[in-house]
Design a protein around this motif. Sequence first.
Motif, PDB file in Angstrom:
ATOM      1  N   SER A 114       0.840  -1.197   0.000  1.00  0.00           N
ATOM      2  CA  SER A 114       0.000   0.000   0.000  1.00  0.00           C
ATOM      3  C   SER A 114       0.872   1.243   0.000  1.00  0.00           C
ATOM      4  CB  SER A 114      -0.907  -0.003   1.249  1.00  0.00           C
ATOM      5  OG  SER A 114      -0.103   0.133   2.418  1.00  0.00           O
ATOM      6  N   ARG A 115       0.215   2.397  -0.279  1.00  0.00           N
ATOM      7  CA  ARG A 115       0.989   3.644  -0.308  1.00  0.00           C
ATOM      8  C   ARG A 115       1.590   3.934   1.064  1.00  0.00           C
ATOM      9  NH1 ARG A 115      -1.568   9.011  -2.864  1.00  0.00           N
ATOM     10  NH2 ARG A 115      -1.263   7.670  -4.697  1.00  0.00           N
ATOM     11  N   ARG A 116       0.835   3.676   2.143  1.00  0.00           N
ATOM     12  CA  ARG A 116       1.368   3.940   3.483  1.00  0.00           C
ATOM     13  C   ARG A 116       2.571   3.047   3.776  1.00  0.00           C
ATOM     14  NH1 ARG A 116      -2.794   4.013   8.376  1.00  0.00           N
ATOM     15  NH2 ARG A 116      -3.412   5.862   7.157  1.00  0.00           N
ATOM     16  N   GLN A 117       2.465   1.779   3.385  1.00  0.00           N
ATOM     17  CA  GLN A 117       3.598   0.865   3.605  1.00  0.00           C
ATOM     18  C   GLN A 117       4.827   1.283   2.786  1.00  0.00           C
ATOM     19  OE1 GLN A 117       1.467  -2.706   2.556  1.00  0.00           O
ATOM     20  NE2 GLN A 117       1.460  -3.439   4.694  1.00  0.00           N
ATOM     21  N   TRP A 161       5.616   4.350   1.858  1.00  0.00           N
ATOM     22  CA  TRP A 161       6.239   5.518   2.501  1.00  0.00           C
ATOM     23  C   TRP A 161       6.979   5.096   3.781  1.00  0.00           C
ATOM     24  CZ3 TRP A 161       7.518   9.843   0.519  1.00  0.00           C
ATOM     25  CH2 TRP A 161       6.793  10.399  -0.531  1.00  0.00           C
ATOM     26  N   ALA A 162       6.434   4.130   4.496  1.00  0.00           N
ATOM     27  CA  ALA A 162       7.107   3.667   5.719  1.00  0.00           C
ATOM     28  C   ALA A 162       8.472   3.052   5.408  1.00  0.00           C
ATOM     29  CB  ALA A 162       6.207   2.660   6.450  1.00  0.00           C
ATOM     30  N   TRP A 163       8.503   2.218   4.355  1.00  0.00           N
ATOM     31  CA  TRP A 163       9.783   1.624   3.961  1.00  0.00           C
ATOM     32  C   TRP A 163      10.767   2.695   3.482  1.00  0.00           C
ATOM     33  CZ3 TRP A 163      11.749  -2.742   5.251  1.00  0.00           C
ATOM     34  CH2 TRP A 163      10.939  -3.826   5.538  1.00  0.00           C
ATOM     35  N   THR A 164      10.258   3.700   2.797  1.00  0.00           N
ATOM     36  CA  THR A 164      11.123   4.783   2.335  1.00  0.00           C
ATOM     37  C   THR A 164      11.743   5.524   3.519  1.00  0.00           C
ATOM     38  OG1 THR A 164       9.776   5.049   0.352  1.00  0.00           O
ATOM     39  CG2 THR A 164      11.230   6.875   0.933  1.00  0.00           C
ATOM     40  N   ALA A 165      10.930   5.788   4.559  1.00  0.00           N
ATOM     41  CA  ALA A 165      11.436   6.481   5.746  1.00  0.00           C
ATOM     42  C   ALA A 165      12.494   5.651   6.466  1.00  0.00           C
ATOM     43  CB  ALA A 165      10.271   6.818   6.687  1.00  0.00           C
ATOM     44  N   VAL A 166      12.242   4.340   6.556  1.00  0.00           N
ATOM     45  CA  VAL A 166      13.217   3.451   7.210  1.00  0.00           C
ATOM     46  C   VAL A 166      14.560   3.487   6.488  1.00  0.00           C
ATOM     47  CG1 VAL A 166      13.757   1.044   7.731  1.00  0.00           C
ATOM     48  CG2 VAL A 166      11.487   1.956   8.236  1.00  0.00           C
ATOM     49  N   ARG A 169      11.081   3.720  -2.892  1.00  0.00           N
ATOM     50  CA  ARG A 169       9.689   4.163  -3.120  1.00  0.00           C
ATOM     51  C   ARG A 169       9.177   3.658  -4.464  1.00  0.00           C
ATOM     52  NH1 ARG A 169       5.270   4.660  -3.647  1.00  0.00           N
ATOM     53  NH2 ARG A 169       3.827   6.398  -3.316  1.00  0.00           N
TER      54      ARG A 169
END
Length: 609
Positions: free
Chosen positions: A7-10, A12-17, A326
Amino acid sequence: MRVRALSRRQAWAWTAVVAVLGVLASIGAGLALQRQQRHSLDAVMDRRASLVAQAVTNQAARYADTLRTVAGAIGAIDTLTATAFTHAAAPLTEMRLAGATSLAYLIAADDHEVAAAQGRWRSRGVPDLVLSPDEDLQHHIFAVFAMPLDGSVKPVPGADLAGRAQSAAALDEARRTGQVAISDPYVLTRDRTLPAHQRQKSFVLTTALYGAADSAGNKPFRGWLLMGLRSETFLGDSLALVARSGIDVTLQTRGTDGRPAVVATLRSPTPGLRDLHREVEVPVAQRRWTIAIASPASSLPVSRALPPMAMIAGLVLTAALALLVRTLATGRARAEARVEAATADLQATQVVLRQQKADLTAFAGVVAHDLKAPLATVRAHAEFLDEELAGRSAVDAADLRPDLSKITAGVARMGTLIDDLLTFAAAREGGIQPVDLDLHALADEVAIGHLDAASAARRPMPTIYVGDLPPVSADPALIRQLLNNLIGNAVKYTAPGRTPRVDVTAHPTEDGTKVVVQVADRGMGIPAGEHEAIFHGFHRAHQESGIPGTGLGLAICHRIVERHGGTITAEDNRGGGTIFTFALPSATGIPATPEPVLRDVTQPHVPSR
């Protein structure tokens, strides 16, 4: 199996990590590089210590091999005279051996033999020779022939070296072991009158001389050959380029009394505190020298700007990786499918590669040893030149020419090995194209080629005898290679000072189906027990001779004869040297020569038409 996209939220979460981890890793890498700089300096010092050790080892081995070669030539002379000694040792004056002072021939004599020895050597070209025995000794060692190697005044023979501890110990070691021996360092008598700051330590290299073996195989002892060397001149020639790059070098050894002794010291003009040190041991004749090197850290090519640059580069890379994650996060299913396909292809490829690896392993293991030697020389000098050029705006070509020459020689040696490997492989693969071949004309042509080569290189002109050779049925190109290798080996492996002699003869077998060919030489011969091993790839019977080669020449001959349905053997020649014998199929369409045409091919000429 269907893979669900993130998903888009997931995503973005991986990108932040990835971004957070990348920033932390970049900062950590910058700090780690600061600590790593010291390790880099240590690595540079280790590499330079290795280069210094290799340079000293190679230089010492070159001098020992040169002395051993000259000793072999002098030992082969039946009646040694002053003229014969000078002629045999003359090549040393052209080799420009750095630090070499003189070369002398020594003999042993007891008290009651001094007068007779003096008369004998006076009659052999030293009419004014005066042997001066040490009155405190019963056994003496005299220099009877001597020649300078540094352009100085000719040494006066006659001195008794038995009373000189350093020289006497080395002479005793050389006779006891039969190997080249080196003495403890000491100051030459001629140098003791110089001011203290101009004196330098010296040492001698010596080897025992033996005559031709008698019927029982015993070789009579005929004396020693001794070469004097000034230590610092020897070291300076080996390591001049290293010293200019900020390295101090000290050679040390342990004398016969067990105490450490400094052989030579080379100081670099580079200023700065010598805060980096290394020690390494190298073999020199029967001893082991310790090489101590010291250098200021500021002179070594380690960039202090690397840690901050690495940190900045890491941050930039982190930003790029975050964007990439991303993008790829939503395409995971496609990526996994591609990975599965690639994995299947890789597994299929691995099956093929395992089979190819099994075929290449044996061949690569043998080839690697012979390729690594010239490649190590090229790499060592190339790395050194790279360090020398770092941060310099101008370089004197004369400083770099010795290393470039060694690189060129290493590449040439590797090229020769590769050519021989290709010939070695070609001698086994593919079919042969036999024709009725005039073996006599072909052997004559090969012999003339070697004579022309000797004339062009201004080497001693060999004598090549080509007898009556019956025609054969064989592949012309392969038989030319066969004869060229055998005649070339016979010319190359001839003791210095002797004229190469090769005899090529042949006769048909009783049933007329084969022609037995013999190539006999008067060369160095083959050591006992190696008459079969010489036909194996990469085997060399005379490695200690210093004659260049790859060890493939006779293996190629073996394959060529084998492909023609025959065998090749080697046996000792009664007159000295070796006889190679092989058989080839007889020709059917070319009549044999009615009458023998026997002649020596002794000068290059143009065949008549």
